[in-house]
Structure formats: structure tokens, C-alpha cells
Enzyme design. Sequence first.
Site, mmCIF file in Angstrom:
data_model
loop_
_atom_site.group_PDB
_atom_site.id
_atom_site.type_symbol
_atom_site.label_atom_id
_atom_site.label_comp_id
_atom_site.label_asym_id
_atom_site.label_seq_id
_atom_site.Cartn_x
_atom_site.Cartn_y
_atom_site.Cartn_z
ATOM 1 N N TYR A 1 1.246 -0.881 -0.103
ATOM 2 C CA TYR A 1 -0.314 0.574 0.132
ATOM 3 C C TYR A 1 0.579 1.255 -0.200
ATOM 4 C CZ TYR A 1 -4.173 -2.990 1.254
ATOM 5 O OH TYR A 1 -4.937 -4.056 0.874
ATOM 6 N N LYS B 1 3.113 -15.807 2.991
ATOM 7 C CA LYS B 1 2.966 -16.415 0.975
ATOM 8 C C LYS B 1 4.335 -16.325 1.084
ATOM 9 C CE LYS B 1 0.200 -17.634 -2.389
ATOM 10 N NZ LYS B 1 -0.582 -18.339 -2.267
ATOM 11 N N ASP C 1 -3.243 -17.971 1.824
ATOM 12 C CA ASP C 1 -4.774 -18.936 0.740
ATOM 13 C C ASP C 1 -5.626 -19.830 1.791
ATOM 14 O OD1 ASP C 1 -1.912 -19.454 0.309
ATOM 15 O OD2 ASP C 1 -2.031 -20.128 -1.321
ATOM 16 N N ASP D 1 -5.891 -6.436 5.203
ATOM 17 C CA ASP D 1 -6.845 -6.307 4.305
ATOM 18 C C ASP D 1 -8.115 -7.439 4.806
ATOM 19 O OD1 ASP D 1 -8.355 -4.180 4.153
ATOM 20 O OD2 ASP D 1 -7.088 -3.582 2.732
ATOM 21 N N ASP E 1 -11.759 -8.204 6.855
ATOM 22 C CA ASP E 1 -12.953 -7.925 6.603
ATOM 23 C C ASP E 1 -13.703 -9.792 6.732
ATOM 24 O OD1 ASP E 1 -12.439 -5.968 6.537
ATOM 25 O OD2 ASP E 1 -13.271 -5.511 4.700
#
Length: 353
Positions: A138, A188, A220, A244, A248
Site C-alpha cells: 500500500y 505467502k 490462501d 486488510d 474483513d
Amino acid sequence: MKIAVLPGDGIGPEIVAQAVRVLEVLTSDGMKFELETALLGGCAVDATGNPFPEETRKLAIEADALLLGAVGGSQYDELPREKRPERGLLSIRKDLNLFANLRPVMLYSELEDASTLKPEVISGLDILIIRELTGDIYFGEPRGIKLHDDQRLGFNTMIYSEAEIYRIAHVAFRVARKRNKKLCSVDKMNVLECSQLWRDVVIEVSQEYRDVELSHMLVDNAAMQLVLEPKQFDVIVTGNMFGDILSDEASMLTGSIGMLPSASLDDKNKGLYEPIHGSAPDIAGKNIANPLATILSVAMMLRYTFNHEEAAVRIENSVKKVLAQNYRTRDICEPGMKEIGTAEMGDAVLKNL
Ligand code: NAD
């Protein structure tokens, strides 16, 4: 205890007003808070042209903690990126170095039916997701869209320094120590070098917290495990982008966006406290928004910034009692329950407090 109050946009002012009432009750019981209100987000754009005005910045720096409603609204969508309400939020996080985002995901037994998952999968759920908030893709440079071989190319940079990983890992281990001493780090590393470094550093830090059981999971798989068997987790720590998305996803396990608080902390436990939901312009000004996530954010403020565990638990227990008394705002209301408005929900919490 100086608190900057930033009501923001949409339902922000309504829900923050109820949380401030909670602070006032605690004040009348002998705690000392100094509250000062300032503009952030769309309301700041309207008043000054800047989503994070200098005056707000000054107050934010002076304060020990910040209480935020939410920012944003579709009327700002056409503005240049640096003038949009969300930029105010990103700037305040970055300027105050609020790198550790804590999101508890807790299911109240009274609200089990609000989730889309089967009760046996989620009943008693109580996990905490820690998301690194000021680094990663980001903020990484270079970034942009450029022309290359006659076509447009979009690019961002996923980047973490070991110092950034060390500090978020320390927060995660310390928090895990206060809970069930179980920490799962999500990355990851099978594809990304950045994640390889993340994992190496987390393992190094774990040597200082041998009483905490550390595990690792690829993002994942973590996304899948969160809906398959969420109760296997206690504390999860991960980077900005994975956090993020996973936070959620996890918040929806509870089925009620209006119930979940969050904290964003710096390295001295100064914090910005806010509900996880947005400004909900569709219900703003109607006295139907759920103020409980904002009230529970005050509990987190007392716990993490002011070290008043007892007062934090007192607020959380008041919320539990209100739910046990069958009071509900519209978003969490089911047949047989008593539907009440935003201010009346504030009254009910205060009564139990
Ligand atoms: P949202 O979270 O505002 O609303 C999603 C849905 O949940 C809506 O139907 C809304 O009515 C409902 N809802 C949200 N909070 C509620 C509450 N307390 N009580 C009852 N119902 C509630 O998300 P959105 O609609 O995607 O975004 C609206 C605006 O908020 C956008 O401008 C967005 O950029 C902004 N936003 C801000 C933040 C923040 O300030 N941290 C976070 C997310 C979105």
C-alpha cells in the site's frame, strides 16, 4: 488522559456521541478525561478543503488517544485522491506511526443467528487479528501506471524492512501472551521473498517469547481455514494487504459489522480507536445506526492506551447485558427482540454501566 474526538462523516457523529456519553459516565465515577473535538474526512474537506487539516494534526499529536467515527461519502468520489476523506485516514495513521491494527472478532452468544455460518462453527468465537498498517504494497515505491511497449502497465511494490516486521511481531507476541499464548503468522512465503523475510523475522522474534506457541500459515489457506474452522485461531498476525482482506473476512463471521471495534497503535500504545465499519451514508441521520462497535472501541482504548482493564471489562459487560436484555438496533434485530434507535442503545448501555 487527553482524547481527540473525531466524529467524521455519515453516521460518525451519531455513534461517537454515544461513545462520548460512556466516557462521561466514567468521568463522573472519578476517571479524568479531557476531550477535544476536531474535523477529519469529508467534514474537514467541506470546512477547509483538506481531509486532515493542520489543526487536527496538531491535536492528534498532542492527544494520548483518538476516537474516530468513520469517514467518507459518495459526494467526494470525484475529488482528486489527495483531497478525498480516505486520504485523511491514511495520513493520520501514517503521521502518527500507528503501525499495529488490532481487530478482535468476537461473537456474542445472543447474536449467533446473525452469522451466515453454522452456529457450531462460530459459537464462542473469540479471535484477534493483528494487521501491520503502515507498510507493504500500500505504501511501497515505485508505484504507478506507465506506458510500456505501447500498452499501459500498472505496478506496485511489496516491501517490508526487518525493523517493520520486528516491531509488529513484538506487538503480536505480547498480545498473544495476554490471551491464550497461541500466535499464527500468515504470509505467502512459497512465492514471495517479502514473505520469506517476514517468516524468518517472526521466527527470530519468537525466541524471546518461548511461552507462546507460534505457527505459520499461507494466506490462501488462512482465508479458507477462517470459514472452515475459525476457532482454531487465537491471535493472527499478518502484513497490511493480507490483513486488510482477512480481517474483513473474519469480521463477517460474526455477521454484524456494527458490533466490531478496532485499535491502531504506535510503539508507545498511543492509539486511534474506531469501529471497523464505514460512514454508512444510507442510514445517516436516522437514529438507526448501531453505536456498539464505537462504544466497544472505547473499551479497547481503556485497555490498550490507558491500561484500565477493569473499566474496559465494565463497558464490555454492559454491552453483553444490553444484548441479554434483548435490546437491538435494526442491523442486528431479529423477531422477538426489542428494536431501539442509536441514542436509546446508548441509554441502555449507560444504564447497565
Ligand atoms: P459501510 O461500512 O459504511 O456500510 C456497509 C453497510 O453496513 C451499509 O448497509 C450500512 O448501512 C451498514 N452499516 C455500517 N455500519 C453500521 C452501523 N454502525 N449500524 C448499522 N448498519 C451499519 O461501508 P460502505 O457502504 O462500503 O462505505 C460507505 C463509506 O464509508 C464510503 O465512503 C467508504 O469509503 C467509507 N468507509 C470508511 C471507513 C472508515 O472510516 N474507517 C471504512 C470503510 C468504509
